[in-house]
Design an enzyme around this catalytic site. Structure first.
Site, PDB file in Angstrom:
ATOM      1  CG  ASP A   1      -1.226 -13.447  -1.464  1.00 31.87           C
ATOM      2  OD1 ASP A   1      -2.114 -12.834  -0.848  1.00 31.87           O
ATOM      3  OD2 ASP A   1      -1.233 -14.686  -1.646  1.00 31.87           O
TER       4      ASP A   1
ATOM      5  CG  PHE B   1      -8.356 -14.479  -6.150  1.00 34.60           C
ATOM      6  CD1 PHE B   1      -9.687 -14.719  -6.436  1.00 34.60           C
ATOM      7  CD2 PHE B   1      -7.578 -15.525  -5.689  1.00 34.60           C
ATOM      8  CE1 PHE B   1     -10.235 -15.978  -6.271  1.00 34.60           C
ATOM      9  CE2 PHE B   1      -8.115 -16.787  -5.511  1.00 34.60           C
ATOM     10  CZ  PHE B   1      -9.449 -17.014  -5.806  1.00 34.60           C
ATOM     11  N   GLY B   2      -6.190 -10.744  -7.670  1.00 29.90           N
ATOM     12  CA  GLY B   2      -6.011  -9.295  -7.760  1.00 29.90           C
ATOM     13  C   GLY B   2      -5.993  -8.822  -9.202  1.00 29.90           C
TER      14      GLY B   2
ATOM     15  CD  GLU C   1      -8.756 -24.881   4.324  1.00 30.98           C
ATOM     16  OE1 GLU C   1      -8.830 -25.237   3.135  1.00 30.98           O
ATOM     17  OE2 GLU C   1      -9.200 -23.800   4.727  1.00 30.98           O
TER      18      GLU C   1
HETATM   19  C1  FAD Z   1      -3.609 -23.708  -1.021  1.00 34.89           C
HETATM   20  C2  FAD Z   1      -4.166 -22.339  -0.804  1.00 34.89           C
HETATM   21  C3  FAD Z   1      -5.402 -22.170  -0.205  1.00 34.89           C
HETATM   22  C4  FAD Z   1      -5.937 -20.905   0.004  1.00 34.89           C
HETATM   23  N1  FAD Z   1      -7.171 -20.799   0.589  1.00 34.89           N
HETATM   24  C5  FAD Z   1      -7.718 -19.573   0.727  1.00 34.89           C
HETATM   25  C6  FAD Z   1      -9.031 -19.434   1.263  1.00 34.89           C
HETATM   26  O1  FAD Z   1      -9.688 -20.419   1.619  1.00 34.89           O
HETATM   27  N2  FAD Z   1      -9.561 -18.185   1.354  1.00 34.89           N
HETATM   28  C7  FAD Z   1      -8.861 -17.067   0.952  1.00 34.89           C
HETATM   29  O2  FAD Z   1      -9.376 -15.962   1.012  1.00 34.89           O
HETATM   30  N3  FAD Z   1      -7.611 -17.170   0.469  1.00 34.89           N
HETATM   31  C8  FAD Z   1      -7.024 -18.394   0.346  1.00 34.89           C
HETATM   32  N4  FAD Z   1      -5.750 -18.503  -0.158  1.00 34.89           N
HETATM   33  C9  FAD Z   1      -4.987 -17.269  -0.449  1.00 34.89           C
HETATM   34  C10 FAD Z   1      -5.407 -16.659  -1.766  1.00 34.89           C
HETATM   35  O3  FAD Z   1      -5.453 -17.644  -2.765  1.00 34.89           O
HETATM   36  C11 FAD Z   1      -4.409 -15.557  -2.108  1.00 34.89           C
HETATM   37  O4  FAD Z   1      -4.438 -14.589  -1.085  1.00 34.89           O
HETATM   38  C12 FAD Z   1      -4.750 -14.898  -3.436  1.00 34.89           C
HETATM   39  O5  FAD Z   1      -4.640 -15.841  -4.480  1.00 34.89           O
HETATM   40  C13 FAD Z   1      -3.815 -13.724  -3.707  1.00 34.89           C
HETATM   41  O6  FAD Z   1      -4.154 -13.177  -4.950  1.00 34.89           O
HETATM   42  P1  FAD Z   1      -3.039 -12.464  -5.841  1.00 34.89           P
HETATM   43  O7  FAD Z   1      -3.759 -11.914  -7.022  1.00 34.89           O
HETATM   44  O8  FAD Z   1      -2.240 -11.543  -5.001  1.00 34.89           O
HETATM   45  O9  FAD Z   1      -2.052 -13.617  -6.291  1.00 34.89           O
HETATM   46  P2  FAD Z   1      -2.355 -14.996  -7.026  1.00 34.89           P
HETATM   47  O10 FAD Z   1      -3.788 -15.337  -7.005  1.00 34.89           O
HETATM   48  O11 FAD Z   1      -1.371 -15.952  -6.456  1.00 34.89           O
HETATM   49  O12 FAD Z   1      -1.958 -14.689  -8.553  1.00 34.89           O
HETATM   50  C14 FAD Z   1      -0.650 -14.368  -8.928  1.00 34.89           C
HETATM   51  C15 FAD Z   1      -0.523 -14.561 -10.429  1.00 34.89           C
HETATM   52  O13 FAD Z   1       0.700 -13.977 -10.863  1.00 34.89           O
HETATM   53  C16 FAD Z   1       1.323 -14.824 -11.810  1.00 34.89           C
HETATM   54  N5  FAD Z   1       2.762 -14.520 -11.757  1.00 34.89           N
HETATM   55  C17 FAD Z   1       3.583 -14.555 -10.690  1.00 34.89           C
HETATM   56  N6  FAD Z   1       4.821 -14.180 -11.037  1.00 34.89           N
HETATM   57  C18 FAD Z   1       4.797 -13.902 -12.358  1.00 34.89           C
HETATM   58  C19 FAD Z   1       5.771 -13.488 -13.289  1.00 34.89           C
HETATM   59  N7  FAD Z   1       7.044 -13.233 -12.917  1.00 34.89           N
HETATM   60  N8  FAD Z   1       5.421 -13.331 -14.587  1.00 34.89           N
HETATM   61  C20 FAD Z   1       4.141 -13.570 -14.974  1.00 34.89           C
HETATM   62  N9  FAD Z   1       3.152 -13.977 -14.118  1.00 34.89           N
HETATM   63  C21 FAD Z   1       3.484 -14.134 -12.821  1.00 34.89           C
HETATM   64  C22 FAD Z   1       0.970 -16.221 -11.320  1.00 34.89           C
HETATM   65  O14 FAD Z   1       1.073 -17.168 -12.388  1.00 34.89           O
HETATM   66  C23 FAD Z   1      -0.464 -16.023 -10.827  1.00 34.89           C
HETATM   67  O15 FAD Z   1      -1.404 -16.284 -11.854  1.00 34.89           O
HETATM   68  C24 FAD Z   1      -5.201 -19.761  -0.391  1.00 34.89           C
HETATM   69  C25 FAD Z   1      -3.945 -19.913  -0.990  1.00 34.89           C
HETATM   70  C26 FAD Z   1      -3.437 -21.191  -1.207  1.00 34.89           C
HETATM   71  C27 FAD Z   1      -2.086 -21.355  -1.869  1.00 34.89           C
END
Ligand code: FAD
Length: 421
Positions: free
Chosen positions: A302, A17-18, A173
């Site tokens: 996150d 998402f970020g 959930e």
């Molecule tokens: C089961 C579940 C249900 C959820 N339900 C909700 C909800 O209902 N509402 C809500 O608001 N939030 C929900 N969340 C939380 C939400 O999904 C996260 O807060 C959000 O995805 C965080 O976004 P992000 O961009 O920080 O990380 P992420 O979306 O986790 O993306 C991280 C990305 O980094 C990549 N990555 C990681 N390490 C490396 C590396 N070393 N090299 C290359 N790529 C890498 C991964 O492959 C991934 O694509 C839920 C989470 C889960 C697990």
């Protein structure tokens, strides 16, 4: 070097998402962007439960990053795991080779923490990736199949018992979805066993489930879970997990399906930065989301820890990551233009969790919803979200329709039987 290549190079690690929202905010700007992810798809994690419990298929909630960013000509996508970040030289080490950046946005998300019990990971999988969802689906569905063939009563009861560890939104959930599968979806599909007698236990160490939600929602969630047949055990810690049992102090619960929803830790890449992190490995960022003493590096979603106006850390939620992705991208551009960066401010639009068929809890501003109104709010928000990144609302609409009109079992397929490890 072509004029195009002389543009500052912004590297984004992570297409969740970020990272995805940072990339979109930088599209058509005078920068060259490389989005690196170890997976080729953006995953809509909030609907992973529906894949784990066989209500949706994996392709319904994942979209290739390349196709999402197809029209952003200055954004390239690179499929590679990033192994480390060298802040001093401004380089990332990939599985093969290195990648230099002028500005870096780290959006690597979080994984799970087993609180020092790493050996529990294989016994109690957690839900974070599509692979996890498929594995959980496999374990849950095959436990019923094995129970149907099992002659021994005690073993059959163990096969029909699931324990979910952790009573936050993920655990609530999952437990709700498991109860629904047994009580409704497959209730009449077996002959030797009665799936409606399956035991589903939700264990939470703190005194209430959904403890970050405002009152009266935790109590309402617990009541809704109890109504659909989930045993809610709050104030109780898991002390041991074995291949066929969970121990709560001296009490043993024999269970062949154990799922982990208790602890979260930032992706390991954050620890390679060599900068201060909190206990969960999240980088302690400055108010503008940059890494202290490294104004060219931003950590979002996150993977970062930032305190909100109420003094509490911002929650690990998709809207936080989305808003931070856009804010970090704007700060990258402001820095490149020689302008001061801006502190991040989170616009909280509420939080919600589903509990089962047409049941949920939601806190939206001062409004507290539960039951069907909360579930409809949840559905509306998720449809709106999905439209935001791809026109997948039909998938969700079909699912919601099947859900509300009690169509059963359409997607209850799994991979071939194989013995448990
Ligand atoms: C089961 C579940 C249900 C959820 N339900 C909700 C909800 O209902 N509402 C809500 O608001 N939030 C929900 N969340 C939380 C939400 O999904 C996260 O807060 C959000 O995805 C965080 O976004 P992000 O961009 O920080 O990380 P992420 O979306 O986790 O993306 C991280 C990305 O980094 C990549 N990555 C990681 N390490 C490396 C590396 N070393 N090299 C290359 N790529 C890498 C991964 O492959 C991934 O694509 C839920 C989470 C889960 C697990």
């Amino acid at each position: 070097m072509s004029a195009r290549n002389e543009r500052p190079h912004v590297v984004i690690v992570g297409g969740g998402f970020g990272g995805l929202n940072a990339a979109r905010a930088l599209a058509d700007e005078p920068v060259r962007v490389t989005l690196v992810d170890r997976r080729n798809h953006h995953l809509f994690q909030p609907l992973l439960y529906q894949v784990a419990t066989a209500a949706l298929n994996p392709s319904d909630i994942a979209t290739p990053l390349r196709s999402i960013l197809r029209s952003a000509a200055n954004v390239a996508v690179l499929l590679a795991p990033v192994e480390s970040v060298d802040l001093a030289s401004g380089r990332l080490t990939l599985d093969e080779g290195t990648l230099a950046y002028d500005a870096l946005i780290l959006a690597v998300g979080a994984g799970n923490s087993y609180f020092g019990h790493d050996d529990w990971e294989s016994l109690a999988p957690s839900l974070k990736t599509l692979e996890d969802a498929i594995e959980i689906r496999r374990r849950v569905l095959l436990a019923y199949e094995e129970a149907e063939r099992e002659q021994d009563g005690a073993e059959q009861r163990a096969l029909l018992t699931s324990v979910v560890i952790g009573g936050g939104p993920t655990g609530v959930e999952l437990a709700g979805a498991l109860a629904e599968i047994s009580r409704e979806t497959i209730a009449r599909d077996f002959r030797a066993i009665d799936p409606t007698k399956a035991r589903i236990v939700l264990v939470e160490a703190s005194p209430r489930v959904l403890h970050t939600f405002p009152d009266p929602l935790p109590a309402r969630a617990a009541a809704a879970l109890t109504r659909i047949g989930v045993e809610v055990r709050t104030g109780t810690s898991v002390t041991r997990v074995t291949p066929d049992a969970v121990w709560l102090g001296g009490e043993q619960i024999r269970a062949r399906t154990v799922l982990w929803a208790a602890g979260v830790a930032a992706a390991p890449l954050t620890r390679t930065l060599g900068v201060p992190v909190d206990r969960a490995g999240r980088v302690l960022v400055a108010p503008d989301l940059s890494v202290p003493d490294h104004p060219e590096v931003f950590v979002i979603g996150d993977a970062c820890a930032l305190t909100g106006p109420d003094g509490q850390p911002l929650p690990g939620l998709a809207p936080v990551a989305i808003q931070q992705g856009r804010a970090a991208a704007l700060n990258v551009l402001r820095r490149l233009r020689g302008q001061p960066t801006r502190p991040f401010s989170y616009h909280d639009r509420g939080s919600m969790a589903t509990i089962g068929r047409a049941a949920a809890v939601a806190a939206i501003g001062r409004v507290r919803l539960s039951g069907l109104p909360a579930w409809l709010a949840w559905l509306f928000v998720h449809i709106a979200f999905l439209i935001g990144f791809r026109n997948r609302f039909l998938v969700l609409f079909q699912w919601a329709w099947a859900y509300l009109s009690w169509q059963r079992g359409a997607r209850l397929i799994t991979y071939p039987w194989r013995p448990r490890k």
